[in-house]
Design a protein around this motif. Sequence first.
Motif: not given
Length: 232
Positions: A186-197
Amino acid sequence: MRYGYCRTSKPKQSIERQIRNIKVAYPDAVIVQEVFTRTRLDRPEWLKLMRRIQPGDEIVFDSVSRMSGDAKEGFAAYEELYQKGVNLVYLKEPHINTETYKKALENNIQLTGSNVDYILEGINRYLLELAKEQIRLAFEQSEKEVQDLHQRTREGIETARLNGKQIGRQKNSIVVTRKSIESKEVIKKLSMEFDGNLSDVEIMRLTGLARNTYYKYKRELRDENKETVAAE
């Protein structure tokens, strides 16, 4: 009556986002919420709602996955409720709302009483099946997402084992659990630091992770990325 149905699979998962989304769109919705791990529809609060629901009532979902993660059961329940006269609304999949389905059924090509009617009847049957197929696909996608998450979790645990990581708790080591793998996805998909916003606060609310646990998972993800880059 208009009901908003909200569900999470685990007690620590936040249900507030679903409630907020439904209330923004439909402030008068009576919220029905529960925590239930199964993808099936034999859930206590859902069954209570099914006994209470009447023709002309409406049920609003944040997404189709909140109704069912089982494609066959979900589609059967959709058709049963539609035939009963219950309106279904999916905020994230409006193309399968029952109002859209109803219009597809009503917009049949009128027969002419001539020899071409058998062609028109075939077209009408095709349009009906097309509408049904869209609904089936939405529930199948929901089921697939659940299966994919479980598969990634199993693969993540197996990869950790093969790499010699501790599966369980050990001081000063990375603890690999089903929860940690799912949360990191979830963090990888949604975090601004990775792939999300989404911001850190938004993801913590969404996942129900404690602050320290959330930042620990982020730190481990950054370390894993560094290891990947170094290996390349």
